[in-house]
Design a protein around this motif. Structure first.
Motif, PDB file in Angstrom:
ATOM      1  N   PRO A  44       6.979   7.310  14.041  1.00 36.88           N
ATOM      2  CA  PRO A  44       6.072   6.433  14.813  1.00 36.88           C
ATOM      3  C   PRO A  44       5.789   5.110  14.121  1.00 36.88           C
ATOM      4  N   HIS A  45       6.202   5.003  12.850  1.00 38.27           N
ATOM      5  CA  HIS A  45       5.977   3.757  12.120  1.00 38.27           C
ATOM      6  C   HIS A  45       7.280   3.003  11.848  1.00 38.27           C
ATOM      7  N   ASN A  46       8.337   3.344  12.578  1.00 38.17           N
ATOM      8  CA  ASN A  46       9.594   2.618  12.375  1.00 38.17           C
ATOM      9  C   ASN A  46       9.396   1.136  12.680  1.00 38.17           C
ATOM     10  N   VAL A  47       9.991   0.303  11.854  1.00 37.40           N
ATOM     11  CA  VAL A  47       9.791  -1.145  11.954  1.00 37.40           C
ATOM     12  C   VAL A  47      10.317  -1.725  13.267  1.00 37.40           C
ATOM     13  N   VAL A  48      11.128  -0.959  14.009  1.00 38.54           N
ATOM     14  CA  VAL A  48      11.609  -1.444  15.298  1.00 38.54           C
ATOM     15  C   VAL A  48      10.453  -1.765  16.231  1.00 38.54           C
ATOM     16  N   ARG A  49       9.324  -1.066  16.083  1.00 37.91           N
ATOM     17  CA  ARG A  49       8.166  -1.315  16.935  1.00 37.91           C
ATOM     18  C   ARG A  49       7.573  -2.700  16.675  1.00 37.91           C
ATOM     19  N   LEU A  50       7.878  -3.266  15.513  1.00 37.56           N
ATOM     20  CA  LEU A  50       7.418  -4.609  15.190  1.00 37.56           C
ATOM     21  C   LEU A  50       8.447  -5.661  15.583  1.00 37.56           C
ATOM     22  N   ILE A  51       9.717  -5.403  15.296  1.00 33.63           N
ATOM     23  CA  ILE A  51      10.732  -6.443  15.492  1.00 33.63           C
ATOM     24  C   ILE A  51      11.345  -6.444  16.884  1.00 33.63           C
ATOM     25  N   LEU A  52      11.329  -5.292  17.561  1.00 37.50           N
ATOM     26  CA  LEU A  52      11.936  -5.209  18.890  1.00 37.50           C
ATOM     27  C   LEU A  52      11.254  -4.105  19.686  1.00 37.50           C
ATOM     28  N   ASP A  59       4.051  -5.113  31.921  1.00 36.98           N
ATOM     29  CA  ASP A  59       3.636  -6.058  30.877  1.00 36.98           C
ATOM     30  C   ASP A  59       2.933  -7.275  31.479  1.00 36.98           C
ATOM     31  N   THR A  60       1.932  -7.746  30.754  1.00 30.72           N
ATOM     32  CA  THR A  60       1.189  -8.941  31.146  1.00 30.72           C
ATOM     33  C   THR A  60       1.109  -9.873  29.943  1.00 30.72           C
ATOM     34  N   GLU A  61       0.494 -11.024  30.123  1.00 33.63           N
ATOM     35  CA  GLU A  61       0.310 -11.945  29.004  1.00 33.63           C
ATOM     36  C   GLU A  61      -0.581 -11.334  27.935  1.00 33.63           C
ATOM     37  N   ALA A  62      -1.462 -10.434  28.337  1.00 34.53           N
ATOM     38  CA  ALA A  62      -2.392  -9.819  27.386  1.00 34.53           C
ATOM     39  C   ALA A  62      -1.872  -8.515  26.802  1.00 34.53           C
ATOM     40  N   ASP A  63      -0.837  -7.957  27.401  1.00 34.15           N
ATOM     41  CA  ASP A  63      -0.297  -6.674  26.941  1.00 34.15           C
ATOM     42  C   ASP A  63       1.215  -6.695  27.116  1.00 34.15           C
ATOM     43  N   ASN A  64       1.929  -6.923  26.014  1.00 34.27           N
ATOM     44  CA  ASN A  64       3.382  -7.015  26.058  1.00 34.27           C
ATOM     45  C   ASN A  64       3.947  -6.624  24.699  1.00 34.27           C
ATOM     46  N   ARG A  65       5.249  -6.731  24.549  1.00 32.76           N
ATOM     47  CA  ARG A  65       5.875  -6.279  23.305  1.00 32.76           C
ATOM     48  C   ARG A  65       5.336  -7.020  22.081  1.00 32.76           C
ATOM     49  N   TYR A  66       4.919  -8.275  22.245  1.00 35.26           N
ATOM     50  CA  TYR A  66       4.422  -9.051  21.109  1.00 35.26           C
ATOM     51  C   TYR A  66       2.995  -8.629  20.742  1.00 35.26           C
ATOM     52  N   THR A  67       2.141  -8.467  21.748  1.00 34.67           N
ATOM     53  CA  THR A  67       0.764  -8.048  21.451  1.00 34.67           C
ATOM     54  C   THR A  67       0.736  -6.628  20.898  1.00 34.67           C
ATOM     55  N   ASP A  72       0.104  -2.867  16.289  1.00 39.98           N
ATOM     56  CA  ASP A  72       0.673  -1.882  15.358  1.00 39.98           C
ATOM     57  C   ASP A  72       0.666  -2.428  13.929  1.00 39.98           C
ATOM     58  N   PHE A  73       1.056  -3.678  13.781  1.00 38.44           N
ATOM     59  CA  PHE A  73       1.108  -4.294  12.461  1.00 38.44           C
ATOM     60  C   PHE A  73      -0.268  -4.275  11.799  1.00 38.44           C
ATOM     61  N   SER A  74      -1.289  -4.658  12.537  1.00 34.23           N
ATOM     62  CA  SER A  74      -2.655  -4.649  12.001  1.00 34.23           C
ATOM     63  C   SER A  74      -3.117  -3.231  11.669  1.00 34.23           C
ATOM     64  N   GLN A  75      -2.827  -2.304  12.560  1.00 30.60           N
ATOM     65  CA  GLN A  75      -3.262  -0.923  12.345  1.00 30.60           C
ATOM     66  C   GLN A  75      -2.564  -0.298  11.142  1.00 30.60           C
ATOM     67  N   TRP A  76      -1.274  -0.557  10.989  1.00 37.75           N
ATOM     68  CA  TRP A  76      -0.548   0.027   9.856  1.00 37.75           C
ATOM     69  C   TRP A  76      -1.066  -0.514   8.539  1.00 37.75           C
ATOM     70  N   ARG A  77      -1.496  -1.765   8.537  1.00 36.13           N
ATOM     71  CA  ARG A  77      -2.085  -2.322   7.315  1.00 36.13           C
ATOM     72  C   ARG A  77      -3.438  -1.680   7.040  1.00 36.13           C
ATOM     73  N   GLN A  78      -4.237  -1.523   8.076  1.00 40.12           N
ATOM     74  CA  GLN A  78      -5.555  -0.899   7.894  1.00 40.12           C
ATOM     75  C   GLN A  78      -5.427   0.544   7.410  1.00 40.12           C
ATOM     76  N   ARG A 143       4.162 -15.929  16.257  1.00 35.07           N
ATOM     77  CA  ARG A 143       2.812 -16.342  16.637  1.00 35.07           C
ATOM     78  C   ARG A 143       1.874 -15.142  16.719  1.00 35.07           C
ATOM     79  N   ALA A 144       2.371 -14.059  17.321  1.00 40.17           N
ATOM     80  CA  ALA A 144       1.519 -12.888  17.545  1.00 40.17           C
ATOM     81  C   ALA A 144       1.177 -12.164  16.254  1.00 40.17           C
TER      82      ALA A 144
END
Length: 449
Positions: A44-52, A59-67, A72-78, A143-144
């Motif tokens: 569940p922490h494979n880096v593919v979730r970040l890069i692709l 998907d919307t502007e507020a909820d998409n692959r980038y957001t 995930d990036f923020s949560q994995w750091r926390q 950016r995200a």
């Protein structure tokens, strides 16, 4: 020339991840939908979730692959799945891989930050054209998330291999990370934090131009992101992290630095006629026909070896279009290519094997114009030497053009001339693994001198 700097990388925490192999991924642009799904399942922490990350029709502007990547990036750091190294470091990075003849070679290099330079400075030299779509995609991700997840692959010239000698002792100890990818390539990483060692490495690279081997879209994205951030921070000093980008550096003169060929498959041409094509080819090439069984692995190996031998003496390609024959095409005279280029174009560009194929054969003889080539309307690019034969035999493709790889000197000469090679001209193998180190672009931090 090039300015590099150590950095505090984010790395996967081995205390949280049972098997580091399961969280790594190849670069985003070589991940197929099938592989993407497989990587999602591995951990569940494979880096593919970040890069692709996966897309969804909702998907919307507020909820998409980038957001979702940012979340995930923020949560994995926390959760300390990703932890940051305490000291600014340079990361030695070796890749061990077998050649087709069984010989095992090691490509040595290191990862650090490099100051982003505009191409006009001549300090960083590209050799390939870029497309707007991938750059927009990577800019949205940057950016995200505010991070470089994958290093740009650069090469420099050092025939004395001074850096390899300098770091030999470090490489004798057990690596900090050792993983193996799906192709069997062994990746080894050593964190190097000694200020004196880092200073010596910086001094070796500081006076050298860098040539981008792979990651042209990511480098241009870094330029665009830097420019955006400079507009947001007009009082920038130049030492902010957004002025730098994560890069892998390797010596083009090292014996482990190899370029592999990318072969071309042709399909969907209404007017394709092999006898007519061969007649046209004979105007420009010595055409040698040889009996060939495409299903015989030994004969396929002989075709590759014979093409390599011919390529040592002249510009040579091989053509297979079924029918039990393979055709070796040897250019009669390099001056033939003058017809297809502006007189100011450097010889290094005019006489590339891929230039000969794309300009002379694809454009002139087969009528595949540059736009169709760029969109891959009638072309498919493949790395494996066996796949072209199987694809033609199956009837899916009309012809296969087999290539020798470009020489390292040709890549350098084209880049030095400020020119761009045709699409998919170079295939630097192996690909760099994503997930070994991440560069967080923290707005409140500056580069350590």
């Amino acid at each position: 020339m090039a300015k590099i700097a150590p950095f505090r990388a984010l790395r996967y925490n081995a205390e949280k991840i049972a098997d580091l192999n399961n969280v790594m991924a190849p670069p985003y642009d070589v991940i197929s939908p099938a592989l993407q799904g497989e990587l999602y399942q591995r951990d569940p922490h494979n880096v593919v979730r970040l890069i692709l990350g996966k897309t969804d029709e909702k998907d919307t502007e507020a909820d998409n692959r980038y957001t979702r990547a940012a979340q995930d990036f923020s949560q994995w750091r926390q959760e300390e799945v990703l932890t940051r190294d305490a000291e600014p470091s340079i990361y030695l990075y070796d890749q061990e891989y077998p050649l087709e003849n069984g010989e095992v070679v090691v490509r040595q290099g290191f990862m650090a930050l490099t100051r982003i330079e505009d191409f006009s400075s001549g300090m960083v030299k590209p050799h390939e054209k870029t497309l707007s779509g991938p750059k927009t995609d990577r800019l949205n991700l940057t950016r995200a998330c505010g991070a470089n997840f994958s290093p740009i692959f650069s090469i420099y010239s050092d025939p004395c291999c001074a850096l390899e000698s300098l770091s030999r002792k470090e490489r004798e100890r057990a690596p900090d990370v050792a993983v193996t990818d799906d192709d069997g390539v062994k990746h080894r990483l050593w964190q190097l934090s000694d200020p004196d060692q880092i200073a010596k490495i910086r001094s070796l690279i500081d006076n050298k131009p860098l040539f981008i081997a792979d990651g042209h879209h990511r480098y241009e994205t870094a330029i665009n992101y830097r420019n955006e951030m400079r507009e947001k921070h007009p009082d920038y000093s130049g030492k902010e992290l957004f002025n730098y980008v994560l890069m892998y550096f390797s010596n083009m003169d090292d014996k482990g630095m190899l370029i592999f060929p990318t072969h071309r498959l042709v399909h969907g041409l209404q007017s394709f006629n092999l006898p007519e094509l061969l007649d046209g080819l004979k105007t420009y090439f010595e055409v040698e026909a040889a009996d060939f069984n495409p299903l015989d692995t030994t004969e396929r190996r002989r075709v590759r070896e014979r093409l390599q031998e011919k390529g040592k003496q002249a510009h040579a390609l091989a053509l297979f279009s079924g029918g039990g024959k393979v055709y070796y095409l040897t250019l009669r005279d390099e001056s033939i290519m003058d017809e297809f280029f502006d007189e100011k174009s450097p010889k290094a560009l005019r006489t590339l094997d891929v230039s000969i194929l794309h300009r002379l054969i694809f454009e002139k003889l087969l009528g595949i114009d540059p736009e169709a080539q760029e969109k891959q309307t009638n072309l498919k690019y493949v790395k494996n030497f066996d796949e072209p034969f199987e694809s033609v035999v199956s009837g899916e493709f009309q012809a296969a053009f087999l290539m020798n790889p470009p020489r390292m000197s040709e890549v350098r000469d084209v880049a030095n001339a400020g020119e761009k090679m045709p699409q998919k001209s170079t295939y630097f193998y192996p690909k760099l693994l994503t997930g070994l180190v991440i560069n967080p672009i923290e707005e409140d931090e500056t580069i350590t001198e």
